[in-house]
Design a protein around this motif. Structure first.
Motif, short mmCIF file in Angstrom:
data_model
loop_
_atom_site.label_atom_id
_atom_site.label_comp_id
_atom_site.label_asym_id
_atom_site.label_seq_id
_atom_site.Cartn_x
_atom_site.Cartn_y
_atom_site.Cartn_z
N ASP A 14 0.84 -1.21 0.00
CA ASP A 14 0.00 0.00 0.00
C ASP A 14 0.86 1.25 0.00
O ASP A 14 0.45 2.30 -0.49
CB ASP A 14 -0.92 0.02 1.22
N GLU A 15 2.05 1.16 0.59
CA GLU A 15 2.94 2.33 0.65
C GLU A 15 3.89 2.38 -0.55
O GLU A 15 4.83 3.17 -0.58
CB GLU A 15 3.73 2.29 1.98
N ASN A 16 3.64 1.51 -1.53
CA ASN A 16 4.45 1.47 -2.76
C ASN A 16 5.95 1.35 -2.50
O ASN A 16 6.77 2.05 -3.09
CB ASN A 16 4.18 2.72 -3.62
N ILE A 17 6.30 0.44 -1.59
CA ILE A 17 7.70 0.18 -1.28
C ILE A 17 8.32 -0.61 -2.44
O ILE A 17 7.72 -1.57 -2.94
CB ILE A 17 7.80 -0.63 0.03
N ASP A 18 9.51 -0.20 -2.89
CA ASP A 18 10.16 -0.87 -4.04
C ASP A 18 11.03 -2.05 -3.62
O ASP A 18 11.13 -3.05 -4.32
CB ASP A 18 11.09 0.12 -4.77
N VAL A 19 11.72 -1.88 -2.48
CA VAL A 19 12.70 -2.87 -2.07
C VAL A 19 12.47 -3.18 -0.58
O VAL A 19 12.30 -2.26 0.21
CB VAL A 19 14.14 -2.30 -2.22
N MET A 20 12.45 -4.47 -0.24
CA MET A 20 12.26 -4.84 1.17
C MET A 20 13.36 -5.80 1.62
O MET A 20 13.79 -6.66 0.85
CB MET A 20 10.92 -5.56 1.35
N PHE A 21 13.77 -5.62 2.89
CA PHE A 21 14.69 -6.57 3.50
C PHE A 21 14.01 -7.14 4.74
O PHE A 21 13.36 -6.40 5.48
CB PHE A 21 15.99 -5.89 3.90
N SER A 22 14.15 -8.46 4.94
CA SER A 22 13.57 -9.06 6.14
C SER A 22 14.62 -9.85 6.89
O SER A 22 15.48 -10.49 6.28
CB SER A 22 12.43 -10.02 5.76
N GLU A 23 14.53 -9.80 8.21
CA GLU A 23 15.31 -10.72 9.02
C GLU A 23 14.78 -12.12 8.75
O GLU A 23 13.67 -12.29 8.26
CB GLU A 23 15.13 -10.37 10.51
N SER A 24 15.56 -13.12 9.12
CA SER A 24 15.17 -14.51 8.94
C SER A 24 14.66 -15.05 10.29
O SER A 24 15.02 -14.52 11.33
CB SER A 24 16.40 -15.28 8.47
N PHE A 25 13.83 -16.09 10.27
CA PHE A 25 13.29 -16.62 11.52
C PHE A 25 13.64 -18.08 11.71
O PHE A 25 13.92 -18.80 10.75
CB PHE A 25 11.78 -16.39 11.57
N ASP A 26 13.59 -18.50 12.96
CA ASP A 26 13.86 -19.87 13.33
C ASP A 26 12.93 -20.81 12.58
O ASP A 26 11.74 -20.52 12.46
CB ASP A 26 13.61 -19.99 14.85
N ASP A 27 13.44 -21.92 12.10
CA ASP A 27 12.67 -22.79 11.23
C ASP A 27 11.96 -23.93 11.98
O ASP A 27 11.53 -24.89 11.38
CB ASP A 27 13.61 -23.38 10.17
#
Ligand code: TXA
Ligand code: MG
Length: 352
Positions: free
Chosen positions: A317-330
């Motif tokens: 909705d905020e028209n973000i072009d690039v995102m980075f995410s932390e990783s989570f325990d599997d």
């Protein structure tokens, strides 16, 4: 078509709510479509016994018609009426997990049309743990076929306004029951093979199923990202939950992940891009630039499941072009979280 949007409080099904649910049930019995809340995500419901309704569901979502739908029931006896034989294991699962976020695959009988199962001889069935959903199922004649109520390829809706974004004008009604509790789609377990097999990880983990059933296998394609095999749940082969921007998951020691994401964010912003960061409560304040959103606390993984799709939608909705995410325990429910996150990222992972 004008889509009617009506609020119902799950904890207070009063006369007004009952009147709305009776009307919604009639829409479904007459072959129309209603989006409704469940405890996992919102569903897009039609009469599971009516081939025309299933066709309409595929059309409204823009979904490939080889991707079978889940049939939602409110009573165990209604399961007996649509499957060829119920394995004894199924009764153990009903007892332990229904109503709840577990979908069970069994052999269908002739009452379930192939339009609902995407041509398969098996049918996926679940009893949702939500009073609005259960009453709607009863009012609709007992069987609601419902995929997640998003346009194909978008994150599953955890709020009614996301159903509205994707489906307004295409369906008769949306029942707004507020934000859903779990936030990720149900676990799917297949009981038609020798050993029960998890085809989609969810809130009910393989360990929880094993406690009840003994040996439980998991579809290889869930744990092996490079597997060339076809997932056994046809829907799992699609790049689901795709946000509009490019998402990268960054894996490594927490300090290094924060530093790397800060660097990459600055770089992308210098190129004029809008950047979003998927952080946690503990790390949120350490990101220096971009739009930073916490998905919850690592100590409470359910909080992350609850927020993940919402955060992905907000970035859209905020028209973000690039995102980075932390990783989570599997492990535990983390397996479902990482399964959805990896799909959203198109398996784009950087290991530091
Ligand atoms: O939590 C949920 O399960 C939500 C809510 C609305 O109940 N529904 C949902 O439906 O996630 P959908 O259509 O988005 O996902 C259904 C998944 C797909 O991956 C589909 O391929 C798989 O279930 N599936 C359905 N019937 C199947 C069958 N007979 N054999 C194998 N996979 C099946
Ligand atoms: Mg879906």
């Amino acid at each position: 078509m004008e889509t009617e949007i009506l609020k119902i409080d799950e904890n207070n099904i009063d006369d007004r709510a009952k009147e709305i649910l009776a009307r919604a049930g009639k829409i479904i019995r007459d072959g129309g479509l209603v989006a409704f809340p469940t405890e996992t995500v919102y569903g897009l419901g039609g009469d599971a016994l009516n081939p025309e309704s299933s066709r309409k569901i595929y059309a409204a979502k823009g979904r490939p018609s080889d991707n079978p739908l889940i049939v939602h029931v409110a009573e165990v006896k209604d399961v007996e009426a649509i499957v060829r034989d119920i394995p004894s294991q199924a009764y153990k699962l009903f007892e332990a997990f229904w109503p709840g976020p577990l979908t069970i695959i069994m052999n269908k009988n002739e009452r379930i049309p192939y339009e609902t199962t995407g041509g398969l001889d098996t049918v996926a069935i679940r009893m949702p743990n939500n009073q609005i959903a259960l009453e709607l199922i009863r009012q609709s004649g007992g069987y609601i076929a419902a995929p997640s109520a998003n346009a194909s390829g978008r994150p599953s809706p955890t709020l009614a306004r996301y159903c509205e974004e994707d489906l307004s004008g295409k369906i008769e009604m949306i029942l707004d029951g507020g934000q859903v509790g779990i936030g990720l789609e149900s676990t799917i377990v297949d009981l038609t093979s020798d050993i029960p097999m998890v085809l989609r990880p969810g809130y009910i983990t393989r360990e929880m199923l094993s406690d009840v059933l003994g040996d439980v296998a998991i579809d290889r394609t869930i744990i092996d990202n490079n597997s060339s095999e076809r997932p056994k749940a046809p829907g799992m082969k699609y790049r689901h939950y795709a946000p509009k921007g490019v998402l990268t998951i960054v894996q490594g020691a927490p300090e290094e992940v924060v530093a790397y994401i800060n660097d990459m964010t600055r770089e992308a912003m210098q190129e004029g891009k809008k950047v979003g960061v998927i952080a946690t409560d503990a790390s949120q304040s350490r990101y220096e630039a971009g739009t930073v959103k916490s998905v919850g606390s690592r100590e409470d993984e359910a909080s992350i499941a609850h927020e993940l799709f919402k955060v992905l939608r907000e970035f859209d909705d905020e028209n973000i072009d690039v995102m980075f995410s932390e990783s989570f325990d599997d492990s535990g429910i983390g397996q479902a979280i990482m399964n959805r996150l990896l799909k959203a990222a198109g398996h784009n992972v950087i290991s530091l």
